[in-house]
Motif scaffolding. Structure first.
Motif, PDB file in Angstrom:
ATOM      1  N   MET A  39       0.841  -1.187   0.000  1.00 39.17           N
ATOM      2  CA  MET A  39       0.000   0.000   0.000  1.00 39.17           C
ATOM      3  C   MET A  39       0.882   1.244   0.000  1.00 39.17           C
ATOM      4  N   THR A  40       0.586   2.171  -0.898  1.00 35.96           N
ATOM      5  CA  THR A  40       1.354   3.401  -1.006  1.00 35.96           C
ATOM      6  C   THR A  40       0.773   4.455  -0.083  1.00 35.96           C
ATOM      7  N   GLU A  41       1.640   5.094   0.678  1.00 36.18           N
ATOM      8  CA  GLU A  41       1.195   6.139   1.581  1.00 36.18           C
ATOM      9  C   GLU A  41       0.944   7.421   0.779  1.00 36.18           C
ATOM     10  N   GLN A  42      -0.158   8.106   1.065  1.00 27.58           N
ATOM     11  CA  GLN A  42      -0.488   9.344   0.377  1.00 27.58           C
ATOM     12  C   GLN A  42       0.409  10.472   0.866  1.00 27.58           C
ATOM     13  N   PRO A  43       0.622  11.478   0.037  1.00 28.84           N
ATOM     14  CA  PRO A  43       1.501  12.576   0.406  1.00 28.84           C
ATOM     15  C   PRO A  43       0.848  13.610   1.326  1.00 28.84           C
ATOM     16  N   TRP A  44      -0.344  13.326   1.806  1.00 28.26           N
ATOM     17  CA  TRP A  44      -1.056  14.288   2.638  1.00 28.26           C
ATOM     18  C   TRP A  44      -1.583  13.642   3.906  1.00 28.26           C
ATOM     19  N   ALA A  45      -2.070  14.478   4.802  1.00 32.75           N
ATOM     20  CA  ALA A  45      -2.617  14.016   6.072  1.00 32.75           C
ATOM     21  C   ALA A  45      -3.933  13.263   5.849  1.00 32.75           C
ATOM     22  N   THR A  46      -4.174  12.274   6.684  1.00 36.73           N
ATOM     23  CA  THR A  46      -5.421  11.506   6.621  1.00 36.73           C
ATOM     24  C   THR A  46      -6.624  12.429   6.745  1.00 36.73           C
ATOM     25  N   LYS A  47      -6.524  13.422   7.611  1.00 47.46           N
ATOM     26  CA  LYS A  47      -7.616  14.383   7.810  1.00 47.46           C
ATOM     27  C   LYS A  47      -7.944  15.110   6.505  1.00 47.46           C
ATOM     28  N   PHE A  48      -6.938  15.397   5.701  1.00 44.78           N
ATOM     29  CA  PHE A  48      -7.154  16.051   4.414  1.00 44.78           C
ATOM     30  C   PHE A  48      -7.965  15.142   3.495  1.00 44.78           C
ATOM     31  N   GLU A  49      -7.565  13.888   3.415  1.00 45.31           N
ATOM     32  CA  GLU A  49      -8.284  12.951   2.546  1.00 45.31           C
ATOM     33  C   GLU A  49      -9.722  12.761   3.004  1.00 45.31           C
TER      34      GLU A  49
ATOM     35  N   GLU B  49      -9.750  25.023   5.682  1.00 42.97           N
ATOM     36  CA  GLU B  49      -9.172  26.073   6.526  1.00 42.97           C
ATOM     37  C   GLU B  49      -9.422  25.795   8.006  1.00 42.97           C
ATOM     38  N   GLU B  50     -10.620  25.363   8.325  1.00 42.80           N
ATOM     39  CA  GLU B  50     -10.943  25.060   9.719  1.00 42.80           C
ATOM     40  C   GLU B  50     -10.188  23.820  10.210  1.00 42.80           C
ATOM     41  N   ALA B  51     -10.166  22.786   9.396  1.00 41.47           N
ATOM     42  CA  ALA B  51      -9.526  21.533   9.803  1.00 41.47           C
ATOM     43  C   ALA B  51      -8.034  21.696  10.067  1.00 41.47           C
ATOM     44  N   PHE B  52      -7.381  22.559   9.301  1.00 40.92           N
ATOM     45  CA  PHE B  52      -5.936  22.721   9.420  1.00 40.92           C
ATOM     46  C   PHE B  52      -5.515  24.050  10.043  1.00 40.92           C
ATOM     47  N   ASP B  53      -6.496  24.832  10.478  1.00 40.20           N
ATOM     48  CA  ASP B  53      -6.235  26.119  11.123  1.00 40.20           C
ATOM     49  C   ASP B  53      -5.317  26.987  10.263  1.00 40.20           C
ATOM     50  N   VAL B  54      -5.704  27.122   8.995  1.00 40.60           N
ATOM     51  CA  VAL B  54      -4.977  27.966   8.053  1.00 40.60           C
ATOM     52  C   VAL B  54      -5.970  28.885   7.360  1.00 40.60           C
ATOM     53  N   THR B  55      -5.451  29.925   6.770  1.00 39.31           N
ATOM     54  CA  THR B  55      -6.243  30.799   5.906  1.00 39.31           C
ATOM     55  C   THR B  55      -5.545  30.831   4.555  1.00 39.31           C
ATOM     56  N   ILE B  56      -6.252  30.411   3.548  1.00 38.32           N
ATOM     57  CA  ILE B  56      -5.674  30.404   2.205  1.00 38.32           C
ATOM     58  C   ILE B  56      -5.847  31.816   1.637  1.00 38.32           C
TER      59      ILE B  56
END
Length: 88
Positions: free
Chosen positions: A1-11, A51-58
């Motif tokens: 299984m290949t690991e994704q380049p992003w956080a599980t929460k993102f997916e 934005e909410e999940a990662f506490d960022v503002t794009i």
């Protein structure tokens, strides 16, 4: 299984906005999000959830069609905005 380049929460967040993606199909970095049901209204909702999940503002200058074209494009922007703890 290949690991994704992003956080599980993102997916998990992204998957909720892709009604045409079967539950058993993995989210590949190059998938065209619009082909999987991400329309303009869903894009705004996805933006707010990410934005909410990662506490960022794009910032406005990154709110482009390219940013929301693929999972890799969106994750690249989110990842660049994440505050990292300095390594001791």
């Amino acid at each position: 299984m290949t690991e994704q380049p992003w956080a599980t929460k993102f997916e998990e967040t992204l998957r909720g906005f892709l009604p045409l993606l079967p539950d058993t199909e993995p989210i590949r970095p190059d998938l065209r999000l619009s082909d999987l049901g991400l329309d303009s209204l869903a894009t705004v909702s996805l933006l707010l959830e990410v934005e909410e999940a990662f506490d960022v503002t794009i910032p406005d200058h990154l709110l482009t069609e390219d940013t929301f074209a693929t999972p890799a494009g969106l994750w690249s922007v989110v990842d660049s905005l994440l505050v990292r703890d300095p390594v001791d």
